[in-house]
Write a protein that holds these residues in place. Structure first.
Motif, PDB file in Angstrom:
ATOM      1  N   LYS A  37       0.860  -1.181   0.000  1.00  7.59           N
ATOM      2  CA  LYS A  37       0.000   0.000   0.000  1.00  7.59           C
ATOM      3  C   LYS A  37       0.895   1.229   0.000  1.00  7.59           C
ATOM      4  O   LYS A  37       1.594   1.509   0.974  1.00  7.59           O
ATOM      5  CB  LYS A  37      -0.933   0.013   1.209  1.00  7.59           C
ATOM      6  CG  LYS A  37      -1.951   1.149   1.169  1.00  7.59           C
ATOM      7  CD  LYS A  37      -2.900   1.090   2.357  1.00  7.59           C
ATOM      8  CE  LYS A  37      -3.940   2.205   2.278  1.00  7.59           C
ATOM      9  NZ  LYS A  37      -4.854   2.200   3.451  1.00  7.59           N
ATOM     10  N   LEU A  38       0.872   1.968  -1.102  1.00  9.05           N
ATOM     11  CA  LEU A  38       1.706   3.157  -1.233  1.00  9.05           C
ATOM     12  C   LEU A  38       1.094   4.328  -0.474  1.00  9.05           C
ATOM     13  O   LEU A  38      -0.130   4.366  -0.273  1.00  9.05           O
ATOM     14  CB  LEU A  38       1.864   3.522  -2.709  1.00  9.05           C
ATOM     15  CG  LEU A  38       2.650   2.518  -3.559  1.00  9.05           C
ATOM     16  CD1 LEU A  38       2.568   2.890  -5.029  1.00  9.05           C
ATOM     17  CD2 LEU A  38       4.097   2.456  -3.117  1.00  9.05           C
ATOM     18  N   ASP A  79      -8.885  -5.965   2.426  1.00  7.87           N
ATOM     19  CA  ASP A  79      -9.130  -4.524   2.409  1.00  7.87           C
ATOM     20  C   ASP A  79      -9.061  -3.952   0.991  1.00  7.87           C
ATOM     21  O   ASP A  79      -8.732  -2.780   0.807  1.00  7.87           O
ATOM     22  CB  ASP A  79      -8.126  -3.795   3.319  1.00  7.87           C
ATOM     23  CG  ASP A  79      -8.613  -2.401   3.726  1.00  7.87           C
ATOM     24  OD1 ASP A  79      -9.833  -2.248   3.956  1.00  7.87           O
ATOM     25  OD2 ASP A  79      -7.796  -1.476   3.795  1.00  7.87           O
ATOM     26  N   ILE A  80      -9.414  -4.773   0.004  1.00  7.44           N
ATOM     27  CA  ILE A  80      -9.437  -4.312  -1.386  1.00  7.44           C
ATOM     28  C   ILE A  80     -10.816  -3.763  -1.736  1.00  7.44           C
ATOM     29  O   ILE A  80     -10.930  -2.784  -2.478  1.00  7.44           O
ATOM     30  CB  ILE A  80      -9.068  -5.462  -2.352  1.00  7.44           C
ATOM     31  CG1 ILE A  80      -7.714  -6.073  -1.971  1.00  7.44           C
ATOM     32  CG2 ILE A  80      -9.056  -4.967  -3.800  1.00  7.44           C
ATOM     33  CD1 ILE A  80      -6.566  -5.105  -2.001  1.00  7.44           C
ATOM     34  N   ILE A  81     -11.864  -4.377  -1.203  1.00  7.39           N
ATOM     35  CA  ILE A  81     -13.238  -3.923  -1.439  1.00  7.39           C
ATOM     36  C   ILE A  81     -13.971  -3.822  -0.119  1.00  7.39           C
ATOM     37  O   ILE A  81     -13.503  -4.337   0.908  1.00  7.39           O
ATOM     38  CB  ILE A  81     -14.007  -4.882  -2.390  1.00  7.39           C
ATOM     39  CG1 ILE A  81     -14.167  -6.268  -1.731  1.00  7.39           C
ATOM     40  CG2 ILE A  81     -13.306  -4.996  -3.733  1.00  7.39           C
ATOM     41  CD1 ILE A  81     -15.051  -7.226  -2.529  1.00  7.39           C
ATOM     42  N   TYR A 149      -1.773  -2.558  -9.010  1.00  9.29           N
ATOM     43  CA  TYR A 149      -2.782  -1.508  -8.897  1.00  9.29           C
ATOM     44  C   TYR A 149      -3.417  -1.487  -7.507  1.00  9.29           C
ATOM     45  O   TYR A 149      -3.861  -0.434  -7.036  1.00  9.29           O
ATOM     46  CB  TYR A 149      -3.876  -1.687  -9.951  1.00  9.29           C
ATOM     47  CG  TYR A 149      -3.412  -1.487 -11.378  1.00  9.29           C
ATOM     48  CD1 TYR A 149      -2.142  -0.985 -11.664  1.00  9.29           C
ATOM     49  CD2 TYR A 149      -4.236  -1.798 -12.456  1.00  9.29           C
ATOM     50  CE1 TYR A 149      -1.714  -0.803 -12.966  1.00  9.29           C
ATOM     51  CE2 TYR A 149      -3.812  -1.621 -13.773  1.00  9.29           C
ATOM     52  CZ  TYR A 149      -2.554  -1.131 -14.023  1.00  9.29           C
ATOM     53  OH  TYR A 149      -2.137  -0.951 -15.312  1.00  9.29           O
ATOM     54  N   TRP A 150      -3.473  -2.644  -6.869  1.00 14.84           N
ATOM     55  CA  TRP A 150      -4.077  -2.713  -5.532  1.00 14.84           C
ATOM     56  C   TRP A 150      -3.221  -2.029  -4.478  1.00 14.84           C
ATOM     57  O   TRP A 150      -3.637  -1.881  -3.335  1.00 14.84           O
ATOM     58  CB  TRP A 150      -4.329  -4.161  -5.139  1.00 14.84           C
ATOM     59  CG  TRP A 150      -5.470  -4.788  -5.898  1.00 14.84           C
ATOM     60  CD1 TRP A 150      -6.309  -4.170  -6.781  1.00 14.84           C
ATOM     61  CD2 TRP A 150      -5.894  -6.147  -5.838  1.00 14.84           C
ATOM     62  NE1 TRP A 150      -7.233  -5.064  -7.267  1.00 14.84           N
ATOM     63  CE2 TRP A 150      -6.998  -6.288  -6.713  1.00 14.84           C
ATOM     64  CE3 TRP A 150      -5.452  -7.267  -5.131  1.00 14.84           C
ATOM     65  CZ2 TRP A 150      -7.667  -7.493  -6.897  1.00 14.84           C
ATOM     66  CZ3 TRP A 150      -6.108  -8.478  -5.311  1.00 14.84           C
ATOM     67  CH2 TRP A 150      -7.204  -8.584  -6.184  1.00 14.84           C
ATOM     68  N   PRO A 177      -8.930  -0.551  -9.082  1.00 16.78           N
ATOM     69  CA  PRO A 177      -9.241  -1.849  -9.696  1.00 16.78           C
ATOM     70  C   PRO A 177      -8.609  -1.984 -11.071  1.00 16.78           C
ATOM     71  O   PRO A 177      -8.345  -0.990 -11.754  1.00 16.78           O
ATOM     72  CB  PRO A 177     -10.775  -1.824  -9.801  1.00 16.78           C
ATOM     73  CG  PRO A 177     -11.099  -0.379  -9.952  1.00 16.78           C
ATOM     74  CD  PRO A 177     -10.056   0.391  -9.170  1.00 16.78           C
ATOM     75  N   TYR A 178      -8.375  -3.208 -11.475  1.00 18.12           N
ATOM     76  CA  TYR A 178      -7.926  -3.465 -12.843  1.00 18.12           C
ATOM     77  C   TYR A 178      -9.083  -3.169 -13.791  1.00 18.12           C
ATOM     78  O   TYR A 178     -10.231  -3.464 -13.504  1.00 18.12           O
ATOM     79  CB  TYR A 178      -7.461  -4.918 -12.986  1.00 18.12           C
ATOM     80  CG  TYR A 178      -6.150  -5.172 -12.283  1.00 18.12           C
ATOM     81  CD1 TYR A 178      -4.951  -5.125 -12.974  1.00 18.12           C
ATOM     82  CD2 TYR A 178      -6.109  -5.429 -10.914  1.00 18.12           C
ATOM     83  CE1 TYR A 178      -3.736  -5.343 -12.334  1.00 18.12           C
ATOM     84  CE2 TYR A 178      -4.901  -5.642 -10.254  1.00 18.12           C
ATOM     85  CZ  TYR A 178      -3.728  -5.597 -10.976  1.00 18.12           C
ATOM     86  OH  TYR A 178      -2.524  -5.798 -10.328  1.00 18.12           O
TER      87      TYR A 178
END
Length: 233
Positions: A37-38, A79-81, A149-150, A177-178
């Motif tokens: 996580k950036l 914790d993506i969605i 991307y995540w 999201p992709y």
């Protein structure tokens, strides 16, 4: 067939390199197994006067329902969605793709949203740029960013744009999201902000090329991996 004999010196060299690779992977094990996580958040910019689109839920074949729900639960745990319980202007479609190993991949289908999204058009490194950056180097390693991307968190407004419907309720992406048209530009920009000041690293979309001359290469690789650890790559 026993036709080729490998000299002991060559065999020993490959054994040494394999051992060095294993040591580095163990030293930075957390970097290789996590979804990063950036720092900061990313915004999806939508053209003015765009007309929002709300799609009805696309039914998933009954035989895939259990695996689809399992995948949604997994992405929620990562914790993506997260679930959406309030009205949203945009509701996208979702596509369930069955992989060769029997698992299921859920892909956002934002075709209507993409028509409204504005791109950043971030310039990518050219072959000439990379050749100049690696001039005089003779050892290289390529790192492939995991679920790249995540690693980019969406701000609240942008997250709502990615809402999608399922037979189990509506969800939205908390990470990029992709499939979103601006994803590659934003990812390239954030990676350059994070690792671009390291002369030993060349960023090519979701790959990082680490270079160095002779033994300097291994130290450069450790510098890049430490920076990745510090900044959430």
């Amino acid at each position: 067939m026993g036709l080729v004999k490998v000299p002991a010196s060559i065999s020993a060299l490959f054994t040494k390199k394999s051992s060095q690779k294993t040591q580095i992977q163990e030293q930075f094990a957390d970097v290789f197994i996590r979804i990063g996580k950036l720092p900061g958040e990313v915004a999806i910019h939508v053209k003015q006067n765009s007309i929002p689109s709300v799609h009805h839920v696309r039914r998933i074949p009954f035989a895939l329902n259990e695996r689809a729900k399992s995948q949604l639960d997994r992405l929620e745990c990562l914790d993506i969605i997260e679930k959406v319980t309030t009205p949203t202007k945009w509701v996208n479609l979702i596509v369930a793709v069955e992989k060769s190993d029997g698992s299921l991949r859920l892909c956002l289908d934002p075709r209507e949203l993409n028509k409204a999204v504005k791109r950043l058009h971030n310039p990518m490194a050219t072959f000439e740029d990379i050749a100049a950056n690696t001039h005089g180097q003779n050892k290289f390693s390529k790192l492939d960013t995991r679920s790249g991307y995540w690693m980019l968190a969406l701000n609240k407004e942008s997250s709502l744009l990615t809402t999608f419907g399922t037979p189990f309720g509506r969800y939205k992406y908390k990470r990029v999201p992709y499939g979103i048209k601006c994803a590659q530009d934003e990812f390239q920009r954030k990676m350059e902000e994070t690792l671009g000041n390291l002369k030993c690293a060349s960023i090519i979309v979701d790959d990082i090329l680490v270079s160095g001359k002779d033994e300097e290469h291994d130290e450069n690789l450790k510098v890049v991996l430490q920076k990745a650890r510090d900044d959430g790559v």
